[in-house]
Design a protein around this motif. Structure first.
Motif, PDB file in Angstrom:
ATOM      1  N   PRO A  34      -2.998  18.829 -11.964  1.00  0.00           N
ATOM      2  CA  PRO A  34      -1.547  18.695 -12.150  1.00  0.00           C
ATOM      3  C   PRO A  34      -0.831  18.011 -10.990  1.00  0.00           C
ATOM      4  O   PRO A  34       0.281  17.508 -11.166  1.00  0.00           O
ATOM      5  CB  PRO A  34      -1.077  20.154 -12.297  1.00  0.00           C
ATOM      6  CG  PRO A  34      -2.279  20.882 -12.782  1.00  0.00           C
ATOM      7  CD  PRO A  34      -3.428  20.235 -12.087  1.00  0.00           C
ATOM      8  N   THR A  35      -1.449  17.975  -9.811  1.00  0.00           N
ATOM      9  CA  THR A  35      -0.797  17.382  -8.635  1.00  0.00           C
ATOM     10  C   THR A  35      -1.288  15.972  -8.353  1.00  0.00           C
ATOM     11  O   THR A  35      -0.868  15.357  -7.370  1.00  0.00           O
ATOM     12  CB  THR A  35      -1.051  18.248  -7.386  1.00  0.00           C
ATOM     13  OG1 THR A  35      -2.446  18.188  -7.041  1.00  0.00           O
ATOM     14  CG2 THR A  35      -0.653  19.684  -7.632  1.00  0.00           C
ATOM     15  N   ALA A  36      -2.187  15.448  -9.186  1.00  0.00           N
ATOM     16  CA  ALA A  36      -2.790  14.148  -8.919  1.00  0.00           C
ATOM     17  C   ALA A  36      -2.337  13.110  -9.941  1.00  0.00           C
ATOM     18  O   ALA A  36      -1.910  13.437 -11.040  1.00  0.00           O
ATOM     19  CB  ALA A  36      -4.311  14.259  -8.945  1.00  0.00           C
ATOM     20  N   ASP A  37      -2.450  11.849  -9.544  1.00  0.00           N
ATOM     21  CA  ASP A  37      -2.123  10.749 -10.439  1.00  0.00           C
ATOM     22  C   ASP A  37      -3.358  10.210 -11.140  1.00  0.00           C
ATOM     23  O   ASP A  37      -3.265   9.623 -12.214  1.00  0.00           O
ATOM     24  CB  ASP A  37      -1.456   9.616  -9.651  1.00  0.00           C
ATOM     25  CG  ASP A  37      -0.160  10.082  -9.013  1.00  0.00           C
ATOM     26  OD1 ASP A  37       0.840  10.185  -9.732  1.00  0.00           O
ATOM     27  OD2 ASP A  37      -0.165  10.371  -7.804  1.00  0.00           O
ATOM     28  N   ALA A  38      -4.521  10.398 -10.518  1.00  0.00           N
ATOM     29  CA  ALA A  38      -5.757   9.903 -11.098  1.00  0.00           C
ATOM     30  C   ALA A  38      -6.923  10.722 -10.566  1.00  0.00           C
ATOM     31  O   ALA A  38      -6.827  11.360  -9.510  1.00  0.00           O
ATOM     32  CB  ALA A  38      -5.952   8.427 -10.762  1.00  0.00           C
ATOM     33  N   ALA A  39      -8.009  10.699 -11.306  1.00  0.00           N
ATOM     34  CA  ALA A  39      -9.238  11.363 -10.874  1.00  0.00           C
ATOM     35  C   ALA A  39     -10.420  10.477 -11.233  1.00  0.00           C
ATOM     36  O   ALA A  39     -10.491   9.944 -12.345  1.00  0.00           O
ATOM     37  CB  ALA A  39      -9.388  12.737 -11.522  1.00  0.00           C
ATOM     38  N   VAL A  73      -7.076   2.353  -8.305  1.00  0.00           N
ATOM     39  CA  VAL A  73      -6.077   1.714  -7.441  1.00  0.00           C
ATOM     40  C   VAL A  73      -5.409   0.560  -8.174  1.00  0.00           C
ATOM     41  O   VAL A  73      -4.172   0.439  -8.181  1.00  0.00           O
ATOM     42  CB  VAL A  73      -6.739   1.215  -6.135  1.00  0.00           C
ATOM     43  CG1 VAL A  73      -5.802   0.283  -5.372  1.00  0.00           C
ATOM     44  CG2 VAL A  73      -7.137   2.392  -5.248  1.00  0.00           C
ATOM     45  N   ASN A  74      -6.189  -0.316  -8.774  1.00  0.00           N
ATOM     46  CA  ASN A  74      -5.611  -1.461  -9.481  1.00  0.00           C
ATOM     47  C   ASN A  74      -4.709  -1.026 -10.627  1.00  0.00           C
ATOM     48  O   ASN A  74      -3.659  -1.620 -10.863  1.00  0.00           O
ATOM     49  CB  ASN A  74      -6.736  -2.370 -10.000  1.00  0.00           C
ATOM     50  CG  ASN A  74      -7.377  -3.174  -8.894  1.00  0.00           C
ATOM     51  OD1 ASN A  74      -6.721  -3.587  -7.948  1.00  0.00           O
ATOM     52  ND2 ASN A  74      -8.674  -3.398  -8.996  1.00  0.00           N
ATOM     53  N   ASP A  75      -5.111   0.040 -11.341  1.00  0.00           N
ATOM     54  CA  ASP A  75      -4.265   0.540 -12.418  1.00  0.00           C
ATOM     55  C   ASP A  75      -2.961   1.113 -11.886  1.00  0.00           C
ATOM     56  O   ASP A  75      -1.884   0.907 -12.475  1.00  0.00           O
ATOM     57  CB  ASP A  75      -5.014   1.614 -13.220  1.00  0.00           C
ATOM     58  CG  ASP A  75      -6.064   1.029 -14.147  1.00  0.00           C
ATOM     59  OD1 ASP A  75      -6.150  -0.214 -14.247  1.00  0.00           O
ATOM     60  OD2 ASP A  75      -6.813   1.804 -14.771  1.00  0.00           O
ATOM     61  N   GLN A  76      -3.045   1.851 -10.780  1.00  0.00           N
ATOM     62  CA  GLN A  76      -1.830   2.426 -10.199  1.00  0.00           C
ATOM     63  C   GLN A  76      -0.849   1.333  -9.785  1.00  0.00           C
ATOM     64  O   GLN A  76       0.369   1.478  -9.919  1.00  0.00           O
ATOM     65  CB  GLN A  76      -2.187   3.283  -8.976  1.00  0.00           C
ATOM     66  CG  GLN A  76      -2.884   4.596  -9.289  1.00  0.00           C
ATOM     67  CD  GLN A  76      -1.953   5.608  -9.926  1.00  0.00           C
ATOM     68  OE1 GLN A  76      -0.763   5.646  -9.623  1.00  0.00           O
ATOM     69  NE2 GLN A  76      -2.495   6.443 -10.804  1.00  0.00           N
ATOM     70  N   ALA A 113       0.821  -1.215   0.000  1.00  0.00           N
ATOM     71  CA  ALA A 113       0.000   0.000   0.000  1.00  0.00           C
ATOM     72  C   ALA A 113       0.852   1.262   0.000  1.00  0.00           C
ATOM     73  O   ALA A 113       0.363   2.345  -0.306  1.00  0.00           O
ATOM     74  CB  ALA A 113      -0.925  -0.003   1.219  1.00  0.00           C
ATOM     75  N   GLY A 114       2.121   1.143   0.336  1.00  0.00           N
ATOM     76  CA  GLY A 114       2.988   2.314   0.385  1.00  0.00           C
ATOM     77  C   GLY A 114       3.171   2.972  -0.977  1.00  0.00           C
ATOM     78  O   GLY A 114       3.635   4.095  -1.071  1.00  0.00           O
ATOM     79  N   GLU A 115       2.811   2.242  -2.045  1.00  0.00           N
ATOM     80  CA  GLU A 115       2.950   2.787  -3.390  1.00  0.00           C
ATOM     81  C   GLU A 115       1.776   3.685  -3.767  1.00  0.00           C
ATOM     82  O   GLU A 115       1.727   4.226  -4.861  1.00  0.00           O
ATOM     83  CB  GLU A 115       3.059   1.646  -4.393  1.00  0.00           C
ATOM     84  CG  GLU A 115       4.260   0.735  -4.170  1.00  0.00           C
ATOM     85  CD  GLU A 115       4.245  -0.430  -5.142  1.00  0.00           C
ATOM     86  OE1 GLU A 115       3.806  -0.238  -6.293  1.00  0.00           O
ATOM     87  OE2 GLU A 115       4.655  -1.528  -4.751  1.00  0.00           O
ATOM     88  N   ALA A 116       0.792   3.811  -2.886  1.00  0.00           N
ATOM     89  CA  ALA A 116      -0.413   4.572  -3.201  1.00  0.00           C
ATOM     90  C   ALA A 116      -0.101   6.031  -3.498  1.00  0.00           C
ATOM     91  O   ALA A 116       0.810   6.625  -2.934  1.00  0.00           O
ATOM     92  CB  ALA A 116      -1.387   4.481  -2.027  1.00  0.00           C
ATOM     93  N   LYS A 117      -0.914   6.606  -4.376  1.00  0.00           N
ATOM     94  CA  LYS A 117      -0.704   7.991  -4.774  1.00  0.00           C
ATOM     95  C   LYS A 117      -1.989   8.776  -4.602  1.00  0.00           C
ATOM     96  O   LYS A 117      -2.987   8.267  -4.088  1.00  0.00           O
ATOM     97  CB  LYS A 117      -0.214   8.029  -6.218  1.00  0.00           C
ATOM     98  CG  LYS A 117       1.137   7.330  -6.406  1.00  0.00           C
ATOM     99  CD  LYS A 117       1.610   7.382  -7.849  1.00  0.00           C
ATOM    100  CE  LYS A 117       2.933   6.654  -8.015  1.00  0.00           C
ATOM    101  NZ  LYS A 117       3.415   6.684  -9.415  1.00  0.00           N
ATOM    102  N   LYS A 118      -1.976  10.015  -5.052  1.00  0.00           N
ATOM    103  CA  LYS A 118      -3.098  10.933  -4.847  1.00  0.00           C
ATOM    104  C   LYS A 118      -4.189  10.716  -5.895  1.00  0.00           C
ATOM    105  O   LYS A 118      -3.927  10.738  -7.087  1.00  0.00           O
ATOM    106  CB  LYS A 118      -2.587  12.375  -4.902  1.00  0.00           C
ATOM    107  CG  LYS A 118      -3.655  13.437  -4.717  1.00  0.00           C
ATOM    108  CD  LYS A 118      -3.014  14.820  -4.752  1.00  0.00           C
ATOM    109  CE  LYS A 118      -4.042  15.935  -4.660  1.00  0.00           C
ATOM    110  NZ  LYS A 118      -3.403  17.276  -4.703  1.00  0.00           N
ATOM    111  N   ILE A 119      -5.420  10.540  -5.410  1.00  0.00           N
ATOM    112  CA  ILE A 119      -6.574  10.368  -6.286  1.00  0.00           C
ATOM    113  C   ILE A 119      -7.589  11.459  -5.986  1.00  0.00           C
ATOM    114  O   ILE A 119      -7.963  11.674  -4.830  1.00  0.00           O
ATOM    115  CB  ILE A 119      -7.236   8.991  -6.094  1.00  0.00           C
ATOM    116  CG1 ILE A 119      -6.240   7.862  -6.359  1.00  0.00           C
ATOM    117  CG2 ILE A 119      -8.453   8.848  -7.001  1.00  0.00           C
ATOM    118  CD1 ILE A 119      -6.795   6.476  -6.113  1.00  0.00           C
ATOM    119  N   LEU A 120      -8.038  12.164  -7.023  1.00  0.00           N
ATOM    120  CA  LEU A 120      -9.109  13.136  -6.880  1.00  0.00           C
ATOM    121  C   LEU A 120     -10.441  12.413  -7.043  1.00  0.00           C
ATOM    122  O   LEU A 120     -10.559  11.511  -7.861  1.00  0.00           O
ATOM    123  CB  LEU A 120      -8.992  14.236  -7.932  1.00  0.00           C
ATOM    124  CG  LEU A 120      -7.646  14.959  -8.043  1.00  0.00           C
ATOM    125  CD1 LEU A 120      -7.699  15.998  -9.159  1.00  0.00           C
ATOM    126  CD2 LEU A 120      -7.294  15.629  -6.711  1.00  0.00           C
TER     127      LEU A 120
END
Length: 534
Positions: A82-87, A274-277, A21-28
């Motif tokens: 611009p600051t997010a990995d996914a929305a 999440v699965n794609d990330q 889970a540490g690989e998680a990034k920012k999702i809007l």
């Protein structure tokens, strides 16, 4: 040698099911409105799994008496992108202002098209952003009250529904002489100005959805889901879905699915993000209770549940397991032995399990005991859990060993939550896992299947309180509901699971409750007499 390589690859895929889970990034996340199931419960699930989920300011999001702010939410999305990995975004929120607003708004077709175009152009500006969107085909309820449809629907809704059902059936399979006479009579009976308005609203919705589907094919979205809000095998919603399916040209588009439901779509697409990330592809094995199983056509839906489940699995970024033994998540679906679903408030919803439920409980326990990650979708009844199933889960000590449980509203709403929370469960710690399950049991079993009906009979009917406008009696209703939920749940749940329990009716109506936990402040909820009259 090839067989050995195949086994190595397969084992690697199983191990890769949920990376760290540490690989998680920012999702809007832009929800369709602020109902708990669409907003708070969804966000809470992702955060419990360790993900950063950022949402627009609350005042921009639609509530019961406030339309959302589409332009302000779009401004926010463009600023944060611009600051997010996914929305993950509700197009109903960004174009109309919310799910209810998609049916009640007064926007022109030009304004709607401009907003849709702005959303479709977002990825061209933010190439690195993975954009997941969900829309809905406007629902066709049999009846409605409480201001969630145009005002005339409270009077004319049943006739409009029947007219649309017959119109759809006429195009699909033809009408019998008696049915044609009924359709003719309804056509003459329904006020022309009302039908012009209703059909105009639906045409605007259909045109926008057609545009969004075409935008998806042109690469505007990484994945797009079209939800069919409350529908039926024959209805205007079903008719529009048929027409929209033709617009896709192919039923095998890799980044598009259409299926029944609305409120669960945000959680399903957040799972896909999440699965794609994580480059993960869960495999879901599905097992039904004995009987009709996958062929069941639930209430408020227009097709077999097996087809809906498969679509949910694909949309979430998972795949159906080729063999039951190859599943990484095991979805157990509690279906009636025969027929369709009844309402959870029905006298048929008893605590004594029949042979079918007893067998299903045994199969669930066996799977859990063998170490499988088991999600349970409880769809024997609409709008609430099966009393015999939930009682059985607690009796055999399986209730808190499940990966997830759901049993609320429509069958597809339930399926979405069972899958969504089940897939994320490996990330979630014991305390949060138990809390999420407790909320589901208290909301869907204690409140929806039992307490809500009791409140109507024992409180609302006695004091002449409207179930869709609680107004000055809301605090009293919340206090009584809390007492009843606590009393019922206390017979099954450990006392520790009920500490700090709070209940709210955030949309000022009985249909949904907000179940949450707060530190004990020493105060008590209002339980004095309501203001209604006996």
């Amino acid at each position: 040698m090839l067989k050995l390589i195949g086994k190595i690859i397969f084992c690697a895929c199983l191990a890769f099911y949920f990376p760290a889970a540490g690989e998680a990034k920012k999702i809007l996340f832009v929800p369709m409105d602020d109902r708990p199931v669409c907003f708070e419960y969804t966000v809470d699930t992702l955060k419990a799994a360790g993900w950063e989920v950022v949402t627009p300011p609350q005042e921009f999001i639609a509530s019961r008496y406030r339309m959302g702010e589409p332009d302000k939410m779009m401004d926010w999305l463009e600023k944060e992108a611009p600051t997010a990995d996914a929305a993950v975004v509700s197009t109903d929120a960004l174009i109309y202002g919310g799910l209810v607003a998609s049916r009640t708004h007064e926007y022109s077709a030009e304004v709607l098209q401009e907003r849709a175009g702005r959303l479709a152009g977002l990825k061209a500006k933010q190439l690195d952003l993975r954009l997941y969107a969900f829309s809905t085909i406007m629902r066709t309820p049999r009846a409605s009250s409480g201001g969630v449809e145009p005002s005339y629907y409270e009077k004319w809704g049943p006739d409009i529904f029947r007219w649309s059902a017959l119109t759809d059936k006429a195009e699909v399979e033809g009408l019998k002489k008696k049915e044609q006479a009924e359709l003719d009579a309804l056509t003459n009976k329904l006020p022309k100005d009302i039908m012009v308005d209703w059909l105009d609203r639906r045409q605007k919705n259909w045109t926008i959805n057609e545009y969004l589907v075409n935008s998806m094919k042109q690469g505007s979205f990484n994945y797009f889901v079209m939800g069919k809000d409350d529908t039926a095998p024959h209805s205007q919603s079903h008719r529009e879905a048929r027409l929209l399916e033709k617009a896709t040209e192919s039923k095998n588009l890799y980044n598009y699915k259409m299926f029944v439901g609305a409120d669960q779509l945000g959680l399903i697409l957040l799972n896909r993000a999440v699965n794609d990330q994580l480059l993960a592809t869960p495999y879901v094995a599905v097992k039904y209770a004995k009987g009709i199983g996958a062929k069941m056509v639930p209430g408020y839906e227009d097709g077999p549940v097996g087809k809906a489940i498969e679509a949910h699995i694909y949309a979430s970024g998972a795949l159906p397991a080729r063999k039951y033994s190859e599943g990484s998540l095991f979805l157990f679906v509690n279906t009636p032995y025969k027929g369709s679903s009844k309402e959870a408030g029905s006298p048929l919803n008893v605590y004594q399990p029949d042979a079918n439920t007893a067998l299903f409980l045994k199969e669930v326990k066996t799977a859990v005991d063998s170490g499988k990650k088991v999600a349970v979708a409880d769809i024997v009844f609409s709008n609430g859990s099966s009393n015999s199933l939930v009682a059985g889960l607690f009796a055999d000590k399986t209730a808190y060993r499940l990966a997830s449980y759901a049993g609320w509203n429509t069958a597809s709403n339930t399926i979405g939550y069972a899958l969504g929370q089940g897939m994320l469960s490996l990330y979630i710690g014991k305390a949060d896992h138990d809390r999420l399950l407790t909320v589901r049991y208290l909301d869907e079993w204690a409140y929806q299947a039992n307490v809500r009906g009791e409140m109507y009979k024992e409180v609302l009917a006695v004091w002449n309180i409207s179930g869709v406008q609680l107004d000055g009696d809301r605090q009293y209703i919340e206090g009584r509901a809390l007492d009843k939920i606590t009393a019922l749940a206390g017979k099954y749940l450990d006392k520790s699971h009920l500490e700090g329990l709070r209940v709210q009716m955030p949309w000022n109506r009985m249909f949904e409750a907000r179940i949450y936990f707060a530190p004990d402040t020493g105060g008590t909820m209002e339980t004095s007499s309501p203001t209604g009259t006996q």
